[in-house]
Design an enzyme around this catalytic site. Structure first.
Site, mmCIF file in Angstrom:
data_model
loop_
_atom_site.group_PDB
_atom_site.id
_atom_site.type_symbol
_atom_site.label_atom_id
_atom_site.label_comp_id
_atom_site.label_asym_id
_atom_site.label_seq_id
_atom_site.Cartn_x
_atom_site.Cartn_y
_atom_site.Cartn_z
ATOM 1 N N ASN A 122 21.072 -38.499 46.792
ATOM 2 C CA ASN A 122 20.167 -39.034 48.074
ATOM 3 C C ASN A 122 19.588 -40.345 47.941
ATOM 4 O O ASN A 122 19.647 -41.131 49.218
ATOM 5 C CB ASN A 122 18.908 -38.092 47.965
ATOM 6 C CG ASN A 122 19.010 -36.565 47.981
ATOM 7 O OD1 ASN A 122 20.008 -36.361 48.968
ATOM 8 N ND2 ASN A 122 18.306 -35.801 47.383
ATOM 9 N N GLY A 123 19.615 -40.967 46.834
ATOM 10 C CA GLY A 123 18.917 -42.359 46.574
ATOM 11 C C GLY A 123 19.989 -43.413 46.977
ATOM 12 O O GLY A 123 19.899 -44.194 47.819
ATOM 13 N N LEU A 157 20.211 -14.153 52.267
ATOM 14 C CA LEU A 157 20.673 -15.104 51.291
ATOM 15 C C LEU A 157 19.621 -14.914 50.163
ATOM 16 O O LEU A 157 18.461 -15.280 50.530
ATOM 17 C CB LEU A 157 20.860 -16.249 51.631
ATOM 18 C CG LEU A 157 21.247 -17.292 50.632
ATOM 19 C CD1 LEU A 157 22.705 -17.350 50.169
ATOM 20 C CD2 LEU A 157 21.063 -18.945 51.222
ATOM 21 N N ARG A 174 28.924 -30.359 42.478
ATOM 22 C CA ARG A 174 28.327 -31.569 42.232
ATOM 23 C C ARG A 174 28.776 -32.643 43.296
ATOM 24 O O ARG A 174 29.793 -32.989 43.356
ATOM 25 C CB ARG A 174 28.205 -32.085 40.856
ATOM 26 C CG ARG A 174 27.128 -33.315 40.570
ATOM 27 C CD ARG A 174 26.938 -33.628 39.376
ATOM 28 N NE ARG A 174 25.892 -34.670 39.084
ATOM 29 C CZ ARG A 174 25.226 -34.896 38.188
ATOM 30 N NH1 ARG A 174 25.308 -34.409 37.102
ATOM 31 N NH2 ARG A 174 24.403 -35.830 38.286
ATOM 32 N N ARG A 201 14.551 -44.942 48.810
ATOM 33 C CA ARG A 201 15.096 -43.680 48.245
ATOM 34 C C ARG A 201 14.539 -42.697 48.916
ATOM 35 O O ARG A 201 14.963 -41.567 48.840
ATOM 36 C CB ARG A 201 15.020 -43.910 46.721
ATOM 37 C CG ARG A 201 15.731 -44.795 46.067
ATOM 38 C CD ARG A 201 15.553 -44.957 44.397
ATOM 39 N NE ARG A 201 15.661 -43.852 44.030
ATOM 40 C CZ ARG A 201 16.902 -43.282 43.388
ATOM 41 N NH1 ARG A 201 17.942 -43.780 43.625
ATOM 42 N NH2 ARG A 201 16.879 -42.026 42.762
ATOM 43 N N TRP A 254 10.724 -36.559 35.605
ATOM 44 C CA TRP A 254 9.494 -37.197 35.436
ATOM 45 C C TRP A 254 9.625 -38.560 35.091
ATOM 46 O O TRP A 254 8.505 -39.232 35.170
ATOM 47 C CB TRP A 254 8.594 -36.128 34.552
ATOM 48 C CG TRP A 254 8.365 -34.851 35.003
ATOM 49 C CD1 TRP A 254 9.021 -33.730 34.389
ATOM 50 C CD2 TRP A 254 7.451 -34.456 35.827
ATOM 51 N NE1 TRP A 254 8.187 -32.626 35.090
ATOM 52 C CE2 TRP A 254 7.382 -33.017 35.990
ATOM 53 C CE3 TRP A 254 6.469 -35.242 36.701
ATOM 54 C CZ2 TRP A 254 6.872 -32.256 37.002
ATOM 55 C CZ3 TRP A 254 5.826 -34.454 37.528
ATOM 56 C CH2 TRP A 254 5.847 -32.777 37.860
ATOM 57 N N SER A 305 14.653 -31.922 38.062
ATOM 58 C CA SER A 305 14.996 -31.446 36.771
ATOM 59 C C SER A 305 13.570 -32.103 35.938
ATOM 60 O O SER A 305 12.768 -32.737 36.322
ATOM 61 C CB SER A 305 16.064 -32.170 36.301
ATOM 62 O OG SER A 305 15.736 -33.642 36.033
ATOM 63 N N ARG A 361 11.200 -41.174 36.245
ATOM 64 C CA ARG A 361 11.265 -41.572 37.231
ATOM 65 C C ARG A 361 10.197 -42.636 37.776
ATOM 66 O O ARG A 361 8.819 -42.194 37.192
ATOM 67 C CB ARG A 361 11.960 -41.111 38.575
ATOM 68 C CG ARG A 361 13.448 -40.520 38.430
ATOM 69 C CD ARG A 361 13.725 -39.675 39.696
ATOM 70 N NE ARG A 361 14.998 -39.007 39.510
ATOM 71 C CZ ARG A 361 15.867 -38.629 40.818
ATOM 72 N NH1 ARG A 361 15.429 -38.723 41.910
ATOM 73 N NH2 ARG A 361 17.183 -38.244 40.545
ATOM 74 N N HIS A 390 15.661 -38.604 49.754
ATOM 75 C CA HIS A 390 15.363 -37.267 49.552
ATOM 76 C C HIS A 390 14.881 -36.639 50.589
ATOM 77 O O HIS A 390 15.044 -35.194 50.578
ATOM 78 C CB HIS A 390 14.020 -37.735 48.706
ATOM 79 C CG HIS A 390 14.418 -38.186 47.389
ATOM 80 N ND1 HIS A 390 15.649 -37.891 46.488
ATOM 81 C CD2 HIS A 390 13.860 -39.264 46.586
ATOM 82 C CE1 HIS A 390 15.668 -38.341 45.431
ATOM 83 N NE2 HIS A 390 14.609 -39.454 45.575
ATOM 84 N N LEU A 415 27.206 -31.842 33.804
ATOM 85 C CA LEU A 415 26.020 -30.879 34.179
ATOM 86 C C LEU A 415 24.528 -31.253 34.349
ATOM 87 O O LEU A 415 23.847 -30.459 34.671
ATOM 88 C CB LEU A 415 26.283 -29.714 33.148
ATOM 89 C CG LEU A 415 27.652 -28.799 33.134
ATOM 90 C CD1 LEU A 415 27.920 -28.050 32.015
ATOM 91 C CD2 LEU A 415 27.963 -28.563 34.556
ATOM 92 N N ASP A 418 23.143 -34.322 44.466
ATOM 93 C CA ASP A 418 23.133 -35.880 44.104
ATOM 94 C C ASP A 418 23.348 -36.654 45.088
ATOM 95 O O ASP A 418 24.240 -36.306 45.963
ATOM 96 C CB ASP A 418 24.000 -35.749 42.674
ATOM 97 C CG ASP A 418 23.734 -36.818 41.938
ATOM 98 O OD1 ASP A 418 22.637 -37.454 41.964
ATOM 99 O OD2 ASP A 418 24.597 -37.412 41.060
#
Length: 236
Positions: free
Chosen positions: A14-15, A123, A180, A25, A61, A57, A63, A29, A187, A12
């Protein structure tokens, strides 16, 4: 320091990070995407076996179309980069979520990435893409109901283990720690089933500024927690 086996991260900020720097923004990202690669490498060096990140998420969509289009373009480029990173670091990549709404070329790149890394031993990196936990659970219930109707599963056979086998994350251990970034403390429809007994760590640091040192802080805080399951403290 005890390192968690599995860490989940909500990427969370980035923008907001970009806006604070007077940049668009989409720049945030792009920088956040680069930071995913860095944290993957650091996590594996620290002994973390599983890392799951929330990339896009089902709600994203909503946005602005220009931002969604830019994110999809960034995703296309990231899939190519991730293929190289996975080969270099022996990383196994898996993508969870509903792939159906994605463009065909993106779905093809996801399949290529998963198939190319399936036998890697480093990983275990999971990308939650067009993912929402309620959507995941709903899709799982539909599949399970169809199997019951077909006689493949008897209702009395259904327990947590059976239900988990229908989730996108089947075969992946539940996260020990959720991180977060950027100050939000919710969440946001992420891994609701899987996070039932996870420890939560929230930080004000925006994702592009989240470094190895910040990861260490989160793990140190995790080490100070007394983990309990059903009121019984976890054995060391």
């Amino acid at each position: 320091m005890k390192v968690p086996q599995h860490i989940a991260i909500i990427l969370d900020g980035n923008g907001r990070w970009a806006k604070a720097k007077g940049m668009p923004r989409n720049y945030g990202h792009a920088q956040g995407s680069k930071n995913v690669e860095r944290i993957c490498e650091e996590a594996w060096r620290m002994g973390i076996k599983y890392l799951t990140v929330y990339a896009f998420s089902t709600e994203n969509w909503s946005r602005p179309k220009s931002e969604v289009d830019a994110l999809m373009g960034l995703l296309r480029n990231y899939m190519k980069t991730c293929l190289k990173t996975a080969a270099k670091n022996d990383m196994k990549v898996r993508v969870i979520g509903d792939m159906h709404p994605l463009d065909e070329d993106i779905k093809a790149r996801i399949q290529e990435l998963e198939e190319a890394t399936v036998n890697n031993g480093g990983l275990n990196f999971t990308i939650a893409l067009n993912y929402g936990s309620r959507d995941e659970i709903t899709r799982a219930v539909r599949k399970l109901a169809a199997d019951c109707a077909d006689g493949k599963v008897e209702p009395e056979q259904i327990d947590e283990k059976v239900f988990e086998s229908y989730l996108d994350t089947h075969g992946i251990p539940d996260p020990d720690l959720l991180i977060r970034t950027s100050g939000e403390q919710r969440l946001s429809n992420y891994l609701l089933w899987q996070l039932a007994y996870s420890e939560f760590y929230f930080t004000d640091v925006h994702w592009p500024d989240f470094t190895k040192e910040e990861l260490v802080k989160a793990i140190e805080e995790y080490n100070h927690r007394k983990r309990r399951f059903g009121g019984v403290e976890e054995e060391s």
